[in-house]
Design an enzyme around this catalytic site. Structure first.
Site, short mmCIF file in Angstrom:
data_model
loop_
_atom_site.label_atom_id
_atom_site.label_comp_id
_atom_site.label_asym_id
_atom_site.label_seq_id
_atom_site.Cartn_x
_atom_site.Cartn_y
_atom_site.Cartn_z
N LYS A 15 1.15 4.48 -2.68
CA LYS A 15 0.85 5.87 -2.34
C LYS A 15 2.07 6.77 -2.61
O LYS A 15 1.91 7.93 -3.01
CB LYS A 15 0.37 5.99 -0.89
CG LYS A 15 -0.99 5.32 -0.64
CD LYS A 15 -2.13 5.89 -1.49
CE LYS A 15 -3.50 5.36 -1.08
NZ LYS A 15 -4.60 5.85 -1.92
N TYR A 21 0.84 -1.21 0.00
CA TYR A 21 0.00 0.00 0.00
C TYR A 21 0.87 1.27 0.00
O TYR A 21 0.64 2.20 -0.78
CB TYR A 21 -0.89 -0.05 1.24
CG TYR A 21 -1.79 1.14 1.45
CD1 TYR A 21 -2.97 1.28 0.73
CD2 TYR A 21 -1.49 2.11 2.41
CE1 TYR A 21 -3.83 2.35 0.96
CE2 TYR A 21 -2.34 3.18 2.65
CZ TYR A 21 -3.51 3.29 1.91
OH TYR A 21 -4.35 4.36 2.14
N1 LIG Z 1 -9.47 5.38 6.03
C1 LIG Z 1 -8.24 5.77 6.26
O1 LIG Z 1 -7.78 5.78 7.42
C2 LIG Z 1 -7.36 6.24 5.13
C3 LIG Z 1 -6.12 6.80 5.47
C4 LIG Z 1 -5.30 7.26 4.46
C5 LIG Z 1 -5.72 7.19 3.14
N2 LIG Z 1 -6.92 6.63 2.84
C6 LIG Z 1 -7.31 6.60 1.41
O2 LIG Z 1 -8.59 7.17 1.26
C7 LIG Z 1 -9.26 6.57 0.14
C8 LIG Z 1 -10.63 6.07 0.56
O3 LIG Z 1 -10.43 5.16 1.62
P1 LIG Z 1 -11.62 4.63 2.56
O4 LIG Z 1 -11.09 4.63 3.94
O5 LIG Z 1 -12.88 5.32 2.23
O6 LIG Z 1 -11.68 3.12 2.06
P2 LIG Z 1 -12.91 2.08 2.01
O7 LIG Z 1 -13.85 2.39 3.12
O8 LIG Z 1 -12.30 0.74 1.93
O9 LIG Z 1 -13.63 2.46 0.62
C9 LIG Z 1 -12.90 2.30 -0.56
C10 LIG Z 1 -13.69 2.84 -1.72
O10 LIG Z 1 -12.91 2.67 -2.91
C11 LIG Z 1 -13.72 2.00 -3.85
N3 LIG Z 1 -12.95 1.19 -4.80
C12 LIG Z 1 -12.07 0.21 -4.56
N4 LIG Z 1 -11.61 -0.30 -5.73
C13 LIG Z 1 -12.24 0.38 -6.72
C14 LIG Z 1 -12.23 0.33 -8.11
N5 LIG Z 1 -11.46 -0.56 -8.79
N6 LIG Z 1 -12.98 1.21 -8.82
C15 LIG Z 1 -13.76 2.10 -8.18
N7 LIG Z 1 -13.86 2.18 -6.84
C16 LIG Z 1 -13.10 1.33 -6.13
C17 LIG Z 1 -14.66 1.11 -3.02
O11 LIG Z 1 -15.75 0.71 -3.83
P3 LIG Z 1 -16.49 -0.73 -3.61
O12 LIG Z 1 -17.51 -0.52 -2.52
O13 LIG Z 1 -17.09 -1.01 -4.94
O14 LIG Z 1 -15.43 -1.73 -3.20
C18 LIG Z 1 -15.01 2.10 -1.92
O15 LIG Z 1 -15.99 3.00 -2.36
C19 LIG Z 1 -8.33 5.47 -0.37
O16 LIG Z 1 -7.59 5.96 -1.47
C20 LIG Z 1 -7.42 5.21 0.82
O17 LIG Z 1 -6.17 4.70 0.43
C21 LIG Z 1 -7.75 6.16 3.80
#
Ligand SMILES: NC(=O)c1ccc[n+]([C@@H]2O[C@H](COP(=O)([O-])OP(=O)(O)OC[C@H]3O[C@@H](n4cnc5c(N)ncnc54)[C@H](OP(=O)(O)O)[C@@H]3O)[C@@H](O)[C@H]2O)c1
Length: 237
Positions: free
Chosen positions: A165, A161
């Site tokens: 990033k 991951y």
């Molecule tokens: N949460 C954290 O603490 C955190 C921290 C740092 C960075 N981030 C970043 O923030 C972003 C969102 O994270 P999150 O926490 O919301 O994650 P999450 O709850 O796991 O949600 C991920 C989202 O990405 C979508 N996705 C995955 N693969 C995809 C694809 N091939 N095409 C289109 N959509 C896709 C999923 O859709 P489906 O429902 O269809 O799977 C879901 O809507 C990510 O880039 C993550 O790396 C998160």
């Protein structure tokens, strides 16, 4: 539609993407294109569209499929016309490798994460760049993570991951350098309570998303090519 801004959010059906859509719709000046893999199954987005008075459109977009990205760009062009897309939020991301390390990670997983977290945002930016450049704000936000920062020094964990990033951060830098008319930034949303962040994460998703939007709305052209967190602070590369 004067004074209105068009936002496109990938991965908008849950987590940070869904919260971005919710908070954006609270302002009547925002038009939101909620892009997700399966709009027909996105119950929470459909529930939001009932009260959005035409300001929310759902579009199918799988960032791991070039064909899907091309089709979505055509569909969005038909929706927004000459307004273009003011804010392109590359939010969709995955971390199937979890806490993996450099010498134990599964390289097939690394390829899969790279396709979604780097190739996807790269091709989305290419496919939508014409629409972004037509717009007033011309902004691309690549949702990254401080785990991709070497300066933050997180050690051995979450390697596949983190590698993606770090690559996404370099993509942001290159996008900013190539197109000075666009403002392209990387954004760490903070450790947030989502499916990816887990329920023990530091902050509710609403707090991180409010910070992302505050930071993005105060960006200046000279901020392009930089890495910010949800508090508006610069993150070391
Ligand atoms: N949460 C954290 O603490 C955190 C921290 C740092 C960075 N981030 C970043 O923030 C972003 C969102 O994270 P999150 O926490 O919301 O994650 P999450 O709850 O796991 O949600 C991920 C989202 O990405 C979508 N996705 C995955 N693969 C995809 C694809 N091939 N095409 C289109 N959509 C896709 C999923 O859709 P489906 O429902 O269809 O799977 C879901 O809507 C990510 O880039 C993550 O790396 C998160």
């Amino acid at each position: 539609m004067a004074g209105e801004y068009v936002w496109l959010v990938t991965g908008s059906n849950r987590g940070i993407g869904l919260e971005l859509v919710k908070q954006l719709l609270s302002s009547p000046s925002n038009i939101v294109i909620a892009a997700c893999r399966n709009p027909s199954k996105a119950a929470e987005l459909h529930a939001l569209s009932d009260s959005a008075k035409g300001r929310l459109r759902l579009v199918a977009l799988d960032v791991a499929s070039k064909e899907s990205i091309r089709e979505a760009a055509q569909e969005v062009a038909g929706i927004v016309g000459d307004k273009g897309v003011d804010y392109l939020i590359n939010n969709a991301g995955i971390n199937p490798g979890g806490e993996d390390t450099a010498f134990t990670l599964d390289v097939d997983v690394l390829e899969q994460v790279f396709a979604t977290n780097v190739v996807g945002p790269a091709y989305v930016a290419q496919a939508f760049s014409g629409l972004v450049e037509k717009s007033t704000k011309k902004t691309i936000v690549n949702v990254s993570s401080t785990l991709g920062s070497m300066g933050a020094d997180y050690g051995t964990r979450c390697t596949s991951y983190s590698v993606t990033k770090a690559a996404l951060n370099m993509l942001t830098y290159k996008e900013a350098k190539e197109k000075p008319d666009i403002t392209a930034i990387s954004m760490c949303p903070g450790w947030l309570q989502t499916d990816m962040g887990g329920q023990n994460a530091a902050l509710p998703v609403s707090v991180g998303v409010a910070g992302i939007l505050k930071t993005v709305l105060s960006l200046k052209p000279e901020d392009s090519g930089q890495f910010f967190n949800f508090k508006g602070e610069r993150v070391p590369w």
